[in-house]
Write a protein that holds these residues in place. Structure first.
Motif, short mmCIF file in Angstrom:
data_model
loop_
_atom_site.label_atom_id
_atom_site.label_comp_id
_atom_site.label_asym_id
_atom_site.label_seq_id
_atom_site.Cartn_x
_atom_site.Cartn_y
_atom_site.Cartn_z
N ASP A 176 0.84 -1.19 0.00
CA ASP A 176 0.00 0.00 0.00
C ASP A 176 0.88 1.25 0.00
O ASP A 176 2.07 1.21 0.31
CB ASP A 176 -0.93 0.00 1.21
N GLY A 177 0.27 2.37 -0.34
CA GLY A 177 1.02 3.62 -0.48
C GLY A 177 1.72 4.06 0.79
O GLY A 177 2.85 4.58 0.75
N GLU A 178 1.08 3.85 1.91
CA GLU A 178 1.69 4.27 3.18
C GLU A 178 2.96 3.47 3.48
O GLU A 178 3.98 4.03 3.89
CB GLU A 178 0.67 4.09 4.32
N ILE A 181 4.84 1.93 1.26
CA ILE A 181 5.85 2.30 0.26
C ILE A 181 6.55 3.59 0.67
O ILE A 181 7.78 3.71 0.59
CB ILE A 181 5.22 2.43 -1.13
N ALA A 182 5.78 4.58 1.12
CA ALA A 182 6.37 5.85 1.54
C ALA A 182 7.31 5.65 2.72
O ALA A 182 8.41 6.23 2.76
CB ALA A 182 5.26 6.84 1.90
N ALA A 183 6.91 4.81 3.67
CA ALA A 183 7.76 4.55 4.83
C ALA A 183 9.03 3.80 4.42
O ALA A 183 10.13 4.09 4.92
CB ALA A 183 6.98 3.75 5.87
N MET A 184 8.90 2.82 3.52
CA MET A 184 10.07 2.09 3.05
C MET A 184 11.02 3.00 2.29
O MET A 184 12.25 2.92 2.44
CB MET A 184 9.62 0.93 2.16
N ASN A 185 10.49 3.90 1.47
CA ASN A 185 11.34 4.82 0.73
C ASN A 185 12.10 5.75 1.67
O ASN A 185 13.27 6.06 1.43
CB ASN A 185 10.50 5.64 -0.26
N ALA A 186 11.43 6.16 2.75
CA ALA A 186 12.10 7.04 3.71
C ALA A 186 13.26 6.33 4.39
O ALA A 186 14.35 6.90 4.57
CB ALA A 186 11.09 7.53 4.75
N VAL A 187 13.06 5.06 4.75
CA VAL A 187 14.14 4.28 5.36
C VAL A 187 15.25 4.04 4.34
O VAL A 187 16.44 4.11 4.66
CB VAL A 187 13.60 2.93 5.89
#
Length: 266
Positions: free
Chosen positions: A197-199, A201-207
């Motif tokens: 899900d988008g949330e 993905i955003a968290a993984m990209n930040a890490v």
């Protein structure tokens, strides 16, 4: 330069982080910190690691069994655990020959100590990076252990998502595959964000922006070209846990977060 001189325990390495997720002990605090940072935003990462390894084992069983392959070149080996490539292959065909390739000195030191071949077969280990396919192909351990007139299984399992687009991952795969004899096989798995899900993905990209080395998950359309010109075995390019599964109880695509396939060369 010796093993100890090359080893930097303050820098996380994908092989050691993977070892940590699989419950191994061959890792350092930097690896555990990086692994935990990913697990905090994607709690299923350990499931993903297990499913990726299980895919590799099923692929090797098929190739050593039904396909009759007796030679394996495993690039991005990772740290030894149970049922490594040579364990699986030589368990079916003791004469199988395996070359392991990794660029982490801890992997190579453990490999030489723990990955012992059957009497009938052979194993070898080289220190090299997947980004240098020509160096791998020319290494005496590779040319001397494997018979390049006979089919070889090339394993690129959970390694290419550490090769960024500007490093030409498709060119790397093509160089390696073009060197294989007819009747060889490519076994490849790759991380993806497709089912997330988008949330998340955003968290993984930040890490991903904070840890080194960063990884480059790709969509299915970005993974499929690695198999250009090859004959995909059934069921094609699918989520790793769906490639010829041996159990009806399987994690979801979102928990496994990886594609896998086996393809025939020539």
């Amino acid at each position: 330069m010796g093993i100890d001189a090359q080893l930097d325990p303050t820098r996380p390495h994908p092989a050691r982080r993977y070892n940590y997720w699989l419950g191994g002990k061959d890792n350092f605090q930097a690896d555990r910190d990086a692994g935990d940072a990913i697990a905090n935003v994607f709690p299923s990462i350990r499931t993903a690691a297990r499913e990726n390894r299980a895919f590799m084992q099923r692929a090797v069983r098929h190739l050593a069994g039904e396909a009759g392959i007796r030679q394996f070149l495993d690039i991005g080996t990772g740290l030894p655990t149970a049922n490594n490539v040579h364990d699986v292959a030589q368990g079916i065909a003791p004469e199988s020959r395996v070359v392991y390739v990794d660029n982490d000195p801890l992997v190579l030191s453990h490999a030489r100590a723990l990955l012992t071949s059957s009497d009938e077969g052979a194993t070898a280990y080289i220190d090299a990076d997947v980004r240098e396919p020509g160096k791998i192909l020319a290494d005496p351990a590779v040319t001397g252990t494997l018979d390049w007139s006979q089919p070889i299984a090339l394993l690129l399992v959970a390694i290419l998502h550490f090769v960024e687009d500007h490093e030409d991952p498709r060119g790397i795969v093509k160089t390696l595959v073009d060197a294989l004899p007819a009747g060889s096989y490519l076994v490849l798995s790759h991380a993806t964000f497709d089912p997330l899900d988008g949330e998340t993905i955003a968290a993984m990209n930040a890490v991903n922006e904070k840890i080194k080395p960063r990884f480059s998950p790709r969509p299915r359309a970005g993974v499929l070209p690695f198999f250009d010109g090859l004959e995909l075995l059934d069921p094609g390019l699918v989520s790793v846990q769906e490639w010829r599964p041996e159990s009806e109880s399987r994690p979801t695509d979102a928990e496994a977060t990886g594609y896998g396939a086996v393809a025939r060369v020539g």
